[in-house]
Design a protein around this motif. Sequence first.
Motif, mmCIF file in Angstrom:
data_model
loop_
_atom_site.group_PDB
_atom_site.id
_atom_site.type_symbol
_atom_site.label_atom_id
_atom_site.label_comp_id
_atom_site.label_asym_id
_atom_site.label_seq_id
_atom_site.Cartn_x
_atom_site.Cartn_y
_atom_site.Cartn_z
ATOM 1 N N VAL A 1 -0.946 -0.639 -16.003
ATOM 2 C CA VAL A 1 0.253 -0.096 -15.363
ATOM 3 C C VAL A 1 -0.089 1.045 -14.408
ATOM 4 O O VAL A 1 0.445 1.121 -13.296
ATOM 5 N N SER A 2 -0.971 1.932 -14.803
ATOM 6 C CA SER A 2 -1.327 3.069 -13.944
ATOM 7 C C SER A 2 -2.011 2.598 -12.668
ATOM 8 O O SER A 2 -1.806 3.174 -11.590
ATOM 9 N N ILE A 3 -2.808 1.538 -12.771
ATOM 10 C CA ILE A 3 -3.487 0.995 -11.599
ATOM 11 C C ILE A 3 -2.508 0.229 -10.722
ATOM 12 O O ILE A 3 -2.622 0.215 -9.496
ATOM 13 N N GLN A 4 -1.514 -0.405 -11.341
ATOM 14 C CA GLN A 4 -0.496 -1.126 -10.570
ATOM 15 C C GLN A 4 0.159 -0.212 -9.552
ATOM 16 O O GLN A 4 0.345 -0.589 -8.383
ATOM 17 N N ALA A 5 0.519 0.987 -9.973
ATOM 18 C CA ALA A 5 1.189 1.936 -9.066
ATOM 19 C C ALA A 5 0.288 2.285 -7.885
ATOM 20 O O ALA A 5 0.762 2.389 -6.741
ATOM 21 N N GLN A 6 -0.996 2.445 -8.145
ATOM 22 C CA GLN A 6 -1.927 2.782 -7.068
ATOM 23 C C GLN A 6 -2.028 1.646 -6.049
ATOM 24 O O GLN A 6 -2.030 1.887 -4.831
ATOM 25 N N ILE A 7 -2.099 0.408 -6.533
ATOM 26 C CA ILE A 7 -2.221 -0.735 -5.631
ATOM 27 C C ILE A 7 -0.929 -0.936 -4.831
ATOM 28 O O ILE A 7 -0.969 -1.233 -3.622
ATOM 29 N N ILE A 8 0.211 -0.773 -5.487
ATOM 30 C CA ILE A 8 1.490 -0.903 -4.776
ATOM 31 C C ILE A 8 1.596 0.144 -3.674
ATOM 32 O O ILE A 8 1.994 -0.162 -2.532
ATOM 33 N N ASN A 9 1.247 1.383 -3.992
ATOM 34 C CA ASN A 9 1.291 2.442 -2.974
ATOM 35 C C ASN A 9 0.313 2.163 -1.840
ATOM 36 O O ASN A 9 0.598 2.457 -0.669
ATOM 37 N N LEU A 10 -0.850 1.593 -2.169
ATOM 38 C CA LEU A 10 -1.821 1.238 -1.132
ATOM 39 C C LEU A 10 -1.255 0.158 -0.218
ATOM 40 O O LEU A 10 -1.374 0.249 1.017
ATOM 41 N N LEU A 11 -0.624 -0.856 -0.791
ATOM 42 C CA LEU A 11 -0.045 -1.929 0.029
ATOM 43 C C LEU A 11 1.042 -1.400 0.963
ATOM 44 O O LEU A 11 1.133 -1.803 2.129
ATOM 45 N N LYS A 12 1.871 -0.492 0.468
ATOM 46 C CA LYS A 12 2.926 0.089 1.307
ATOM 47 C C LYS A 12 2.313 0.931 2.423
ATOM 48 O O LYS A 12 2.784 0.909 3.563
ATOM 49 N N LYS A 13 1.261 1.668 2.104
ATOM 50 C CA LYS A 13 0.576 2.489 3.109
ATOM 51 C C LYS A 13 -0.045 1.610 4.196
ATOM 52 O O LYS A 13 0.090 1.896 5.394
ATOM 53 N N LEU A 14 -0.696 0.537 3.798
ATOM 54 C CA LEU A 14 -1.324 -0.364 4.760
ATOM 55 C C LEU A 14 -0.284 -1.069 5.624
ATOM 56 O O LEU A 14 -0.521 -1.331 6.804
ATOM 57 N N GLN A 15 0.886 -1.372 5.036
ATOM 58 C CA GLN A 15 1.939 -2.025 5.815
ATOM 59 C C GLN A 15 2.383 -1.149 6.981
ATOM 60 O O GLN A 15 2.596 -1.640 8.095
ATOM 61 N N LYS A 16 2.503 0.143 6.722
ATOM 62 C CA LYS A 16 2.903 1.066 7.790
ATOM 63 C C LYS A 16 1.799 1.225 8.831
ATOM 64 O O LYS A 16 2.050 1.246 10.035
ATOM 65 N N GLU A 17 0.565 1.327 8.376
ATOM 66 C CA GLU A 17 -0.549 1.574 9.293
ATOM 67 C C GLU A 17 -0.860 0.375 10.181
ATOM 68 O O GLU A 17 -1.192 0.524 11.356
ATOM 69 N N PHE A 18 -0.751 -0.841 9.616
ATOM 70 C CA PHE A 18 -1.172 -2.040 10.342
ATOM 71 C C PHE A 18 -0.008 -2.957 10.716
ATOM 72 O O PHE A 18 -0.233 -4.075 11.180
ATOM 73 N N ASN A 19 1.238 -2.493 10.507
ATOM 74 C CA ASN A 19 2.430 -3.270 10.847
ATOM 75 C C ASN A 19 2.376 -4.664 10.203
ATOM 76 O O ASN A 19 2.576 -5.689 10.858
ATOM 77 N N LEU A 20 2.130 -4.687 8.917
ATOM 78 C CA LEU A 20 1.978 -5.937 8.188
ATOM 79 C C LEU A 20 3.333 -6.468 7.720
ATOM 80 O O LEU A 20 4.282 -5.710 7.513
ATOM 81 N N THR A 21 3.396 -7.766 7.547
ATOM 82 C CA THR A 21 4.540 -8.445 6.948
ATOM 83 C C THR A 21 4.075 -9.038 5.628
ATOM 84 O O THR A 21 2.998 -9.635 5.561
ATOM 85 N N TYR A 22 4.872 -8.874 4.560
ATOM 86 C CA TYR A 22 4.467 -9.348 3.241
ATOM 87 C C TYR A 22 5.454 -10.377 2.692
ATOM 88 O O TYR A 22 6.671 -10.221 2.819
ATOM 89 N N LEU A 23 4.902 -11.405 2.039
ATOM 90 C CA LEU A 23 5.644 -12.178 1.053
ATOM 91 C C LEU A 23 5.096 -11.722 -0.287
ATOM 92 O O LEU A 23 3.937 -12.006 -0.615
#
Length: 335
Positions: free
Chosen positions: A191-213
Motif C-alpha cells: 500500500v505504501s508503495i502504491q501511493a508512490q507509484i500513483i503520485n509518480l504517474l500523475k507527475k509524469l502525466q503533467k510533465e509529458f502530457n500523457l493520456t492514460y487508460l
Amino acid sequence: MSQSLDLVQVRSLVKHYPITRGVVFSRQVGAVRAVDGVNFSIARGETLGLVGESGCGKTTTGKIMIRLEQPTSGSVLFEGTDVFKAKGQQLKQIRRDIKIIFQDPHSALNPRMSVNDIIAEPFTVHTALKPRDIRQRVRELLEVVGLNPSYANRYPNEFSGGQRQRIGIARAIAVNPKLIICDEPVSALDVSIQAQIINLLKKLQKEFNLTYLFIAHDLSVVKHMSDRIAVMYLGRIVEMNDAKDLYRNPNHPYTQALLAAIPIPDPTVSRKRLQLEGTVPSPINPPTGCAFHPRCPQALPECSRIVPQLVEVGPNHYSACLLNQEQSTTLTASV
C-alpha cells in the motif's frame, strides 16, 4: 465529448474466445464472451479509469487496444487511424505512440536483460540514436522515475517490486508516447508503495502530457487517479461519468454496490452495505437480458429479457439500467 479532442475511440469492441471440442475434427461448441460491445473515448491529456470485478474484461480491452490481442469485431481509432488495419510504418508509429505498463512488475521484465538494455530497447526499435546517446537517455529516465542512474547495469532480480515497476514505467515513457495503458500497475505492490507509484504517474502525466487508460479494481485508487470512470461488468460498460460525480451519485446498482464495499478508515463510522446475491455469472453462458439482473436488488421482471443500453442520465453521465430507459436518450457514438 467532441471527437476533435479525442485521442482514442473504442467502438463496438468485441472479443470472444472460441471453445472447441474434438481432437482431429474440432468444432466450436461455445465461446467465452470476454468483451461484448464496449464503447468509450479518451481525450488528450485525460485519464479514463476502467474498473470492475476480476474477469469483467477490462484487461482484455487494454490488450486489444495495443494489439496484444486481436478483436472478434469492432474498432479502435487512434488519432483517426484504425489500429487493426494499420501496417508497416503506420503500425510502427502507433506502437511507438501507445505503450503499456503491466500489472506484475516481476514477470514484465526480462531477467536476462540489464536495466540499461530493458529501457534502451524502445530507443533501438524506434529511433536512430547512437548507443552512447541511448545510454545517456536511460540514465536520465532512471532519474525521472526516482531511481539512481547507477542502477542501469543491474538486473531485475536485484530490485524490489516497486523499483521494478519504476523501471517498467521508464521503459513505457522512453520514446515519448501519447497514450499509456496502465494495467493494474499498483495491485501487486504494498500500500505504501502504491501511493508512490500513483503520485509518480500523475507527475509524469503533467510533465509529458500523457493520456492514460487506468485499469484497476481498487476504486479508491481509481478515484485519485482518474478524470472519468467507466464501470465494467461481464464484458460491458454499465456506467460512465466524471470521477467525482460518479462517487457522489452512482446510478447503476452495480456501481452502487462497488462503492458501498469500499472500506471506511474510521471504525466509529458505520455504513449500510448493499448486499449482492450470488456470484459473477460465467462469460461462457451469461444471463439473458441484463447480465447483472440475477444479482441486482432492484431488478424488474423485464430485466431478464431486455439488454439495457447506455443512456444519458445526466450531463456526461451514462448508465445501462432499464430503470433509466424511459426518461433518457440512447448513447451516441460521440461518447
